[in-house]
Design a protein around this motif. Structure first.
Motif, mmCIF file in Angstrom:
data_model
loop_
_atom_site.group_PDB
_atom_site.id
_atom_site.type_symbol
_atom_site.label_atom_id
_atom_site.label_comp_id
_atom_site.label_asym_id
_atom_site.label_seq_id
_atom_site.Cartn_x
_atom_site.Cartn_y
_atom_site.Cartn_z
ATOM 1 N N ASP A 186 -0.018 -3.391 6.994
ATOM 2 C CA ASP A 186 -0.901 -2.435 7.657
ATOM 3 C C ASP A 186 -0.525 -0.977 7.368
ATOM 4 O OD1 ASP A 186 -2.172 -4.610 8.704
ATOM 5 O OD2 ASP A 186 -1.231 -4.480 10.681
ATOM 6 N N VAL A 187 0.758 -0.652 7.465
ATOM 7 C CA VAL A 187 1.199 0.740 7.369
ATOM 8 C C VAL A 187 1.419 1.175 5.921
ATOM 9 C CG1 VAL A 187 2.997 2.374 8.054
ATOM 10 C CG2 VAL A 187 2.240 0.601 9.659
ATOM 11 N N LYS A 188 1.873 0.250 5.075
ATOM 12 C CA LYS A 188 2.203 0.589 3.689
ATOM 13 C C LYS A 188 1.139 0.117 2.700
ATOM 14 C CE LYS A 188 6.330 2.187 4.816
ATOM 15 N NZ LYS A 188 6.767 3.580 4.585
ATOM 16 N N ALA A 189 -0.021 -0.252 3.208
ATOM 17 C CA ALA A 189 -1.044 -0.858 2.353
ATOM 18 C C ALA A 189 -1.478 0.050 1.216
ATOM 19 C CB ALA A 189 -2.257 -1.256 3.203
ATOM 20 N N ASN A 190 -1.532 1.345 1.445
ATOM 21 C CA ASN A 190 -2.023 2.286 0.428
ATOM 22 C C ASN A 190 -0.920 2.828 -0.480
ATOM 23 O OD1 ASN A 190 -4.687 2.097 1.418
ATOM 24 N ND2 ASN A 190 -4.260 3.623 3.001
ATOM 25 N N ASN A 191 0.313 2.389 -0.246
ATOM 26 C CA ASN A 191 1.435 2.859 -1.069
ATOM 27 C C ASN A 191 1.600 1.971 -2.296
ATOM 28 O OD1 ASN A 191 1.676 4.500 1.132
ATOM 29 N ND2 ASN A 191 3.820 4.044 1.536
ATOM 30 N N SER A 192 1.991 2.578 -3.395
ATOM 31 C CA SER A 192 2.213 1.835 -4.636
ATOM 32 C C SER A 192 3.713 1.710 -4.883
ATOM 33 C CB SER A 192 1.540 2.563 -5.814
ATOM 34 O OG SER A 192 1.794 1.889 -7.022
ATOM 35 N N TYR A 193 4.165 0.474 -5.164
ATOM 36 C CA TYR A 193 5.582 0.222 -5.395
ATOM 37 C C TYR A 193 5.777 -0.552 -6.697
ATOM 38 C CZ TYR A 193 6.036 1.416 -0.437
ATOM 39 O OH TYR A 193 5.983 2.053 0.773
ATOM 40 N N ASN A 194 6.833 -0.206 -7.405
ATOM 41 C CA ASN A 194 7.183 -0.963 -8.608
ATOM 42 C C ASN A 194 7.624 -2.372 -8.247
ATOM 43 O OD1 ASN A 194 6.639 1.213 -10.189
ATOM 44 N ND2 ASN A 194 8.752 1.635 -10.780
#
Length: 308
Positions: A186-194
């Motif tokens: 929910d909170v990190k859904a829009n973050n991009s991670y390697n």
């Protein structure tokens, strides 16, 4: 990789030594126009030596390969979610001290989600009674067990370890794992991670006990698997070799488990193994530089024979 690099640098070096042997009065005609006068011979020798030196500099073109080393370095953001069992049964373990040292060795590009088992009321009131009940929750705010805290870097997470105590009620491990997942979804859904990684540090004793064996499991949920596939889930097992339903289900699902004793070195080695894909392999980079520099120096020192 290092062997391939050595061979790639050795072949042109051998070629330079092979070319060097042509610098005699007899063999020079094989690589240069046949001189007709003494002046032409001297000009041919001088010109051939200049060409040799220019050819030697082409060896440095191989150094362009270092540009591709940049792609091997972890520059993007990584997300490391750690579910830390701080129940009473873990009170005498030294996991917090070892975890602190691990955070010291992580690069700043790693975000940390640290989840402890705090949150339940006295005598574990508010805890869910089965794994099916937990997996049916789709909002992390509806789960009482588990305290999820997000840190932007490992140093902040290390400072957050000071807030962990072993005074929580019960041992809602599954509830805390699911709450951590829902928080990230929910909170990190829009973050991009390697990379994303889930590390569970526990002795495996969960409130819901044997219901874990007969209920659905985390990897039956497609969204959970899309964020944390089995190869990205690691267990630091403090059970002292005891079998229990939770650890068994994770093992059956194909997750890698590291059995550790109450030994800080064991713990650090286990965590290093779990995090090896998140770290830059500086030893490899150092050896690549050393081999290339040494071979390049040798190549640049190769001179044509003196022609008398």
């Amino acid at each position: 990789m290092l062997l391939s690099l050595f061979i790639a640098l050795l072949i042109p070096l051998i070629s330079l030594f092979s070319l060097r042997r042509f610098f005699t009065n007899e063999d020079l005609k094989e690589i240069a126009s046949q001189p007709k006068t003494q002046n032409q011979l001297e000009e041919t020798i001088t010109h051939s030596k200049k060409i040799f030196k220019k050819t030697k500099l082409l060896y440095l073109v191989l150094l362009i390969g270092f540009i591709f080393l940049l792609f091997s370095l972890q520059k993007g953001k990584n997300l490391i979610s750690i579910v830390f069992d701080n129940s009473g049964s873990m009170e005498r373990k030294n996991a917090i001290e070892a975890l602190s040292e691990t955070f010291d060795n992580l690069d700043k590009n790693n975000e940390i989600i640290l989840t402890t088992l705090d949150g339940l009321g006295e005598n574990s009131s508010g805890a869910k009674s089965s794994l099916n009940e937990i997996l049916g929750i789709d909002d992390y705010n509806k789960l009482q067990g588990g305290n999820v805290v997000s840190f932007t870097d490992p140093i902040s997470a290390k400072n957050g370890l000071n807030q962990i105590t072993n005074q929580c009620w019960g041992s809602p491990i599954c509830e805390s794992i699911w709450k951590s997942f829902l928080f990230i979804k929910d909170v990190k859904a829009n973050n991009s991670y390697n990379n994303r990684l889930l590390i569970i540090i526990t002795d495996g004793d969960d409130n819901i006990g044997n219901t874990i064996l007969i209920n659905k499991f985390f990897f039956d949920d497609e969204t959970f698997v899309s964020i944390f596939p089995t190869e990205k889930v690691f267990l630091i097992d403090y059970s002292d070799g005891k079998t229990n339903p939770l650890l068994q289900r994770f093992s059956d699902s194909g997750c890698e488990s590291y059995i550790v004793t109450n030994n800080k070195l064991d713990y650090n080695e286990a965590l290093d193994s779990a995090l090896k894909s998140f770290k830059n392999n500086w030893y490899l980079i150092y050896w690549v530089i050393i081999i290339t520099v040494l071979m390049s120096i040798i190549a640049l020192l190769v001179e044509p024979k003196k022609i008398i």
